[in-house]
Motif scaffolding. Structure first.
Motif, PDB file in Angstrom:
ATOM      1  N   PRO A   1       2.879 -55.113  88.089  1.00  0.00           N
ATOM      2  CA  PRO A   1       2.689 -53.726  88.044  1.00  0.00           C
ATOM      3  C   PRO A   1       1.921 -53.551  89.436  1.00  0.00           C
ATOM      4  CG  PRO A   1       1.631 -54.805  86.378  1.00  0.00           C
ATOM      5  CD  PRO A   1       2.277 -56.069  87.209  1.00  0.00           C
ATOM      6  N   ALA A   2       2.240 -51.990  89.814  1.00  0.00           N
ATOM      7  CA  ALA A   2       1.733 -51.656  91.204  1.00  0.00           C
ATOM      8  C   ALA A   2       1.527 -50.092  90.940  1.00  0.00           C
ATOM      9  CB  ALA A   2       2.823 -51.930  92.236  1.00  0.00           C
ATOM     10  N   VAL A   3       1.093 -49.566  92.161  1.00  0.00           N
ATOM     11  CA  VAL A   3       0.581 -47.964  92.096  1.00  0.00           C
ATOM     12  C   VAL A   3       1.360 -47.341  93.114  1.00  0.00           C
ATOM     13  CG1 VAL A   3      -1.239 -46.385  91.824  1.00  0.00           C
ATOM     14  CG2 VAL A   3      -1.513 -48.452  90.705  1.00  0.00           C
ATOM     15  N   ALA A   4       1.730 -46.277  92.807  1.00  0.00           N
ATOM     16  CA  ALA A   4       2.538 -45.397  94.007  1.00  0.00           C
ATOM     17  C   ALA A   4       1.621 -44.060  94.202  1.00  0.00           C
ATOM     18  CB  ALA A   4       3.999 -45.056  93.956  1.00  0.00           C
TER      19      ALA A   4
ATOM     20  N   PRO B   1       2.125 -45.501  87.915  1.00  0.00           N
ATOM     21  CA  PRO B   1       2.601 -47.037  87.922  1.00  0.00           C
ATOM     22  C   PRO B   1       3.943 -46.991  88.352  1.00  0.00           C
ATOM     23  CG  PRO B   1       2.094 -45.980  85.673  1.00  0.00           C
ATOM     24  CD  PRO B   1       1.713 -44.858  86.688  1.00  0.00           C
ATOM     25  N   VAL B   2       4.109 -48.143  88.836  1.00  0.00           N
ATOM     26  CA  VAL B   2       5.613 -48.568  89.297  1.00  0.00           C
ATOM     27  C   VAL B   2       5.613 -50.142  89.252  1.00  0.00           C
ATOM     28  CG1 VAL B   2       5.914 -46.515  90.615  1.00  0.00           C
ATOM     29  CG2 VAL B   2       5.220 -48.509  91.744  1.00  0.00           C
ATOM     30  N   ALA B   3       6.694 -50.467  89.191  1.00  0.00           N
ATOM     31  CA  ALA B   3       6.893 -52.255  89.306  1.00  0.00           C
ATOM     32  C   ALA B   3       7.037 -52.356  90.808  1.00  0.00           C
ATOM     33  CB  ALA B   3       8.115 -52.493  88.666  1.00  0.00           C
ATOM     34  N   GLY B   4       6.418 -53.370  91.381  1.00  0.00           N
ATOM     35  CA  GLY B   4       6.275 -54.094  92.420  1.00  0.00           C
ATOM     36  C   GLY B   4       7.438 -54.751  92.926  1.00  0.00           C
ATOM     37  N   THR B   5       7.721 -55.101  94.071  1.00  0.00           N
ATOM     38  CA  THR B   5       8.848 -55.735  94.654  1.00  0.00           C
ATOM     39  C   THR B   5       9.077 -57.095  93.947  1.00  0.00           C
ATOM     40  OG1 THR B   5       7.526 -56.672  96.281  1.00  0.00           O
ATOM     41  CG2 THR B   5       8.773 -54.679  96.791  1.00  0.00           C
TER      42      THR B   5
END
Length: 65
Positions: free
Chosen positions: A49-52, A41-45
Motif C-alpha cells: 500500500p502507498a499514498v498518491a 491509496p494506491v498500490a506501490g511498485t
C-alpha cells in the motif's frame, strides 16, 4: 494558503507555460492562493500500500492540479 505562486517576471511565463503542460509550474503571479491536498491509496511498485497526492491550487480563473 500559499503566500505567493509564480513569478512577477512576465518574460519567464512562456517558459513556465511549457512546464504547465506537465502540471509542474504555472505561468502566473498571485498572492494568497488557497490550495488543497487530495490523498488517495494506491498500490506501490512492489504491491505494498502507498499514498498518491494531488495538490489543487485555486488560482484566479480556474483551479490547477
Amino acid at each position: 494558503m500559499f503566500d505567493t505562486v509564480g513569478t512577477p517576471r512576465r518574460w519567464l511565463w512562456p517558459v513556465l507555460a511549457v512546464f504547465a503542460r506537465s502540471h509542474v509550474m504555472f505561468p502566473v503571479w498571485q498572492r494568497g492562493v488557497p490550495f488543497t491536498v487530495e490523498n488517495r491509496p494506491v498500490a506501490g511498485t512492489d504491491g505494498a500500500p502507498a499514498v498518491a497526492a494531488t495538490r489543487v491550487f485555486e488560482l484566479r480563473g480556474e483551479p490547477r492540479r
